[in-house]
Design a protein around this motif. Structure first.
Motif, mmCIF file in Angstrom:
data_model
loop_
_atom_site.group_PDB
_atom_site.id
_atom_site.type_symbol
_atom_site.label_atom_id
_atom_site.label_comp_id
_atom_site.label_asym_id
_atom_site.label_seq_id
_atom_site.Cartn_x
_atom_site.Cartn_y
_atom_site.Cartn_z
ATOM 1 N N ILE A 61 31.778 43.688 -0.486
ATOM 2 C CA ILE A 61 31.074 42.622 0.235
ATOM 3 C C ILE A 61 30.606 41.543 -0.739
ATOM 4 N N THR A 62 30.123 41.971 -1.894
ATOM 5 C CA THR A 62 29.691 40.998 -2.900
ATOM 6 C C THR A 62 30.854 40.103 -3.328
ATOM 7 N N GLY A 63 32.046 40.728 -3.457
ATOM 8 C CA GLY A 63 33.206 39.974 -3.894
ATOM 9 C C GLY A 63 33.678 38.943 -2.882
ATOM 10 N N MET A 64 33.414 39.178 -1.587
ATOM 11 C CA MET A 64 33.876 38.230 -0.572
ATOM 12 C C MET A 64 32.723 37.400 -0.002
ATOM 13 N N GLU A 65 31.521 37.546 -0.546
ATOM 14 C CA GLU A 65 30.359 36.855 0.008
ATOM 15 C C GLU A 65 30.533 35.340 -0.021
ATOM 16 N N GLU A 66 31.040 34.808 -1.128
ATOM 17 C CA GLU A 66 31.193 33.354 -1.235
ATOM 18 C C GLU A 66 32.207 32.843 -0.213
ATOM 19 N N LEU A 67 33.292 33.608 -0.023
ATOM 20 C CA LEU A 67 34.290 33.223 0.971
ATOM 21 C C LEU A 67 33.672 33.173 2.370
ATOM 22 N N VAL A 68 32.868 34.164 2.698
ATOM 23 C CA VAL A 68 32.238 34.207 4.015
ATOM 24 C C VAL A 68 31.279 33.038 4.175
ATOM 25 N N ARG A 69 30.491 32.748 3.134
ATOM 26 C CA ARG A 69 29.532 31.631 3.218
ATOM 27 C C ARG A 69 30.255 30.316 3.492
ATOM 28 N N ARG A 70 31.366 30.089 2.802
ATOM 29 C CA ARG A 70 32.111 28.847 3.020
ATOM 30 C C ARG A 70 32.727 28.813 4.413
ATOM 31 N N THR A 71 33.130 29.992 4.894
ATOM 32 C CA THR A 71 33.771 30.055 6.207
ATOM 33 C C THR A 71 32.775 29.760 7.325
ATOM 34 N N VAL A 72 31.579 30.338 7.252
ATOM 35 C CA VAL A 72 30.622 30.178 8.353
ATOM 36 C C VAL A 72 29.918 28.825 8.291
ATOM 37 N N GLY A 73 29.913 28.177 7.116
ATOM 38 C CA GLY A 73 29.367 26.832 7.019
ATOM 39 C C GLY A 73 27.897 26.791 6.649
ATOM 40 N N PRO A 74 27.412 25.596 6.305
ATOM 41 C CA PRO A 74 26.040 25.454 5.797
ATOM 42 C C PRO A 74 24.968 25.630 6.863
ATOM 43 N N GLN A 75 25.329 25.549 8.160
ATOM 44 C CA GLN A 75 24.310 25.697 9.203
ATOM 45 C C GLN A 75 23.865 27.157 9.358
ATOM 46 N N ILE A 76 24.642 28.061 8.799
ATOM 47 C CA ILE A 76 24.351 29.491 8.957
ATOM 48 C C ILE A 76 23.765 30.031 7.660
ATOM 49 N N HIS A 77 22.590 30.629 7.783
ATOM 50 C CA HIS A 77 21.997 31.313 6.639
ATOM 51 C C HIS A 77 22.519 32.744 6.616
ATOM 52 N N MET A 78 23.096 33.147 5.514
ATOM 53 C CA MET A 78 23.681 34.483 5.421
ATOM 54 C C MET A 78 22.915 35.338 4.425
ATOM 55 N N ILE A 126 32.901 35.400 11.592
ATOM 56 C CA ILE A 126 33.358 34.214 12.329
ATOM 57 C C ILE A 126 32.877 34.274 13.766
ATOM 58 N N ASN A 127 32.964 35.453 14.395
ATOM 59 C CA ASN A 127 32.463 35.603 15.760
ATOM 60 C C ASN A 127 30.957 35.350 15.816
ATOM 61 N N ALA A 128 30.237 35.866 14.809
ATOM 62 C CA ALA A 128 28.788 35.649 14.769
ATOM 63 C C ALA A 128 28.472 34.161 14.634
ATOM 64 N N ARG A 129 29.227 33.465 13.765
ATOM 65 C CA ARG A 129 29.022 32.016 13.611
ATOM 66 C C ARG A 129 29.244 31.291 14.933
ATOM 67 N N ASP A 130 30.321 31.654 15.650
ATOM 68 C CA ASP A 130 30.649 30.977 16.904
ATOM 69 C C ASP A 130 29.611 31.246 17.983
ATOM 70 N N ALA A 131 28.863 32.340 17.843
ATOM 71 C CA ALA A 131 27.803 32.634 18.813
ATOM 72 C C ALA A 131 26.529 31.860 18.519
ATOM 73 N N MET A 132 26.519 31.086 17.421
ATOM 74 C CA MET A 132 25.331 30.313 17.034
ATOM 75 C C MET A 132 25.722 28.858 16.786
ATOM 76 N N PRO A 133 26.096 28.116 17.821
ATOM 77 C CA PRO A 133 26.560 26.724 17.623
ATOM 78 C C PRO A 133 25.503 25.818 17.029
ATOM 79 N N GLU A 134 24.237 26.161 17.208
ATOM 80 C CA GLU A 134 23.155 25.350 16.657
ATOM 81 C C GLU A 134 22.662 25.873 15.315
ATOM 82 N N GLY A 135 23.363 26.861 14.762
ATOM 83 C CA GLY A 135 22.937 27.460 13.505
ATOM 84 C C GLY A 135 22.139 28.725 13.737
ATOM 85 N N GLY A 136 21.947 29.484 12.676
ATOM 86 C CA GLY A 136 21.211 30.741 12.795
ATOM 87 C C GLY A 136 21.374 31.579 11.551
ATOM 88 N N ARG A 137 21.217 32.885 11.713
ATOM 89 C CA ARG A 137 21.237 33.794 10.572
ATOM 90 C C ARG A 137 22.264 34.904 10.818
#
Length: 556
Positions: A262-279, A306-317
């Protein structure tokens, strides 16, 4: 004294000439009363016995259930009229004959065991089939009890109930088949839509490449080639998701430190979900290793995020959390899993949440709540397939408006992870050593041609075979073979695994690389490959094929 019973006796006394007689009166009124009472009682008992006998006879004659008396050998001593009404056999047909003469042969063993039981104690309910005189059969449900040397049995006719139960099963199976066909229709429609789009990109790019080459405009060729390759990769990813849904995807399980993954892919996930999502990542200390395919777990986690991001169109965690779980019998039943030790990986969001009806559908293929063109509906079905094929489970905890938590439960690996292997960087494939030979068996000429080109570029000697019979002939010869590269589904009477096993009888150390569109059960058993065997899933990059071939040949 009158109105009473007396016993009167006269005795001559003295000289007979005197004619004297002594008369004795004994009061027997009480005795007579007792005798009368006894007589009346006997009459009453006889009436009661007669009444009970008549009741028993009426029950024997009028009951709709079969009543029979058999001896210890199963010979009929008596049968009631219901026996005839239900089975068609008269008392004369049955009495004196073994009951086995009237049974369906398949039920003789069960009935014999029941008869042995009924000789000594009451018989629990058993069901068997008796032949009807018209040539059919009837289902009878029996209870019985012994009395001396005889067995008294009562049988209830249950043929109609059996037919209703069978009709219900048939209806349920028809419903399941209907639902299956509905799912297949949905699956086929979604698959055709996505693949037609991808094929359009591939075929269109190839046509334009041909035109530009004919026109001598080579500068655009790379661009069209990139488009075609991208579409091909997306098609491959789609088939991988489909295979994961059906739980037939090729897995390459390894002892894996999930926290490190998870640590190794954390940066990839952060870029994928975008800056509106706090991870946030919460990795448990002392986490157990899991025996999984790390690449597939990465795909599963990326899909969940990605599914979690799409469930939070206004941003979230989004929170990714790992933990060790020990499930006892109760917890295992609640999660529909075997008891034992598991590693849990949970992805929690603060989004819209899901209703129970939605949760029941999210693992179906091509089911999506996203607008047309924004999702294939295969993400969660792929996650579900990966978890089940890995020997684990996936569970959803959600309420509308309260967000969702999706947890993967993966079986614990009892051992250490190979940290060096996790960090290993594979070097470019070096050229073959002198004389190293690879046998390629595939019924698709284009695949054989491509694999042969790669092998010859690396300096290997390549031998081709178009079916399992031709491949086995080469394996049973004296030709040097360092590696067998074979498809799984082959013509020629054997599949790839059977051909490889047959070849190993002559060449025990034979190394095998299966190249296949999906992992058949004959190759993969519970997600694990046999020693010295690996699987490469089609379609694959030529560089990946070269590296895998070199790795297998160099492995001791």
């Amino acid at each position: 004294m009158f109105g009473r019973w007396f016993d009167v006796r006269a005795l001559r006394i003295g000289d007979p000439a005197d004619h004297r007689v002594a008369i004795f009166f004994s009061d027997i009124n009480d005795r007579k009363g007792m005798e009368e009472a006894l007589r009346r009682l006997n009459d009453t008992l006889e009436q009661q016995v007669q009444k009970r006998t008549q009741e028993r006879d009426r029950l024997w004659s009028n009951t709709q259930d079969i009543q029979v008396i058999v001896d210890g050998k199963g010979v009929f001593q008596a049968v009631n009229p219901a026996f005839t009404a239900i089975l068609g056999w008269t008392s004369e047909d049955a009495v004196g004959k073994p009951l086995f003469e009237f049974l369906i042969p398949d039920d003789e063993g069960l009935t014999d065991r029941a008869l042995q039981h009924a000789r000594v104690q009451s018989l629990p309910v058993i069901e068997n089939r008796y032949r009807h005189k018209d040539g059919g059969f009837r289902w009878i449900s029996w209870v019985a009890a012994p009395d001396g040397d005889l067995i008294y049995a009562s049988g209830r006719h249950i043929t109609a109930e059996k037919e209703q139960a069978e009709a219900l099963l048939t209806t349920e199976e028809a419903l399941r088949q209907s639902q299956k066909m509905e799912a297949v229709g949905q699956l086929t429609g979604g698959l055709a839509h996505d693949f037609n789009n991808l094929l359009a990109g591939i075929s269109g790019s190839l046509e334009l490449m041909q035109k530009r080459i004919d026109q001598g405009r080579f500068t655009d060729v790379d661009r069209y080639m990139t488009v075609a390759q991208g579409a091909a990769k997306r098609a491959a990813a789609l088939t991988h998701r489909l295979l994961a849904f059906s739980r037939r995807q090729t897995l390459d399980p390894k002892p894996t430190n999930v926290n490190r993954l998870i640590t190794g892919m954390e940066e990839l996930v952060r870029r994928t979900v975008g800056p509106q999502i706090h991870m946030e990542v919460v990795g448990a200390a002392g986490i157990w290793p899991a025996l999984i395919d790390p690449g597939q777990l990465e795909n599963a986690l990326l899909n969940l995020c990605i599914n979690a991001r799409d469930a939070m169109p206004e941003g979230g965690r989004i929170t990714i959390e790992t933990a060790n779980k020990w499930l006892d019998d109760t917890g295992a039943r609640q999660h529909d899993m075997a008891p034992g030790q598991y590693l849990s990986v949970c992805v929690t969001d603060t989004g819209t949440g899901m209703s129970p009806s939605l949760i029941a559908k999210v693992f179906e293929p091509f089911f999506t709540t996203k607008p047309l063109g924004q999702g294939t509906g295969l993400g969660l079905s792929m996650v579900y397939g990966f978890a089940k094929q890995s020997g684990g489970q996936v569970r959803i905890y959600s309420e509308v408006g309260e967000g969702s938590t999706i947890c993967l439960y993966l079986p614990r690996h009892y051992g250490e992870t190979d940290e060096d292997d996790l960090a290993q960087k594979i070097d470019e494939a070096s050229r073959a050593e002198q004389g190293e030979t690879v046998l390629i068996v595939d019924d698709e000429p284009s695949v054989r041609m491509l694999v042969t080109e790669v092998l010859e570029d690396l300096g290997y000697t390549a031998i081709e075979a178009g079916d399992s019979a031709a491949g086995l002939k080469v394996l049973q010869s004296d030709v040097r073979i360092d590696l067998l590269v074979t498809d799984v589904g082959l013509p020629g009477g054997m599949n790839g695994r059977q051909m490889a096993d047959a070849g190993r009888e002559r060449r025990p150390g034979l190394k095998v690389l299966f190249i296949t569109g999906y992992a058949e059960n004959s190759v993969i058993t519970n997600g694990h490959l046999d020693p010295s065997m690996q699987v490469l899933t089609k379609p694959f990059a030529m560089d990946a094929l070269a590296l895998r071939i070199k790795d297998l040949i160099r492995t001791p």
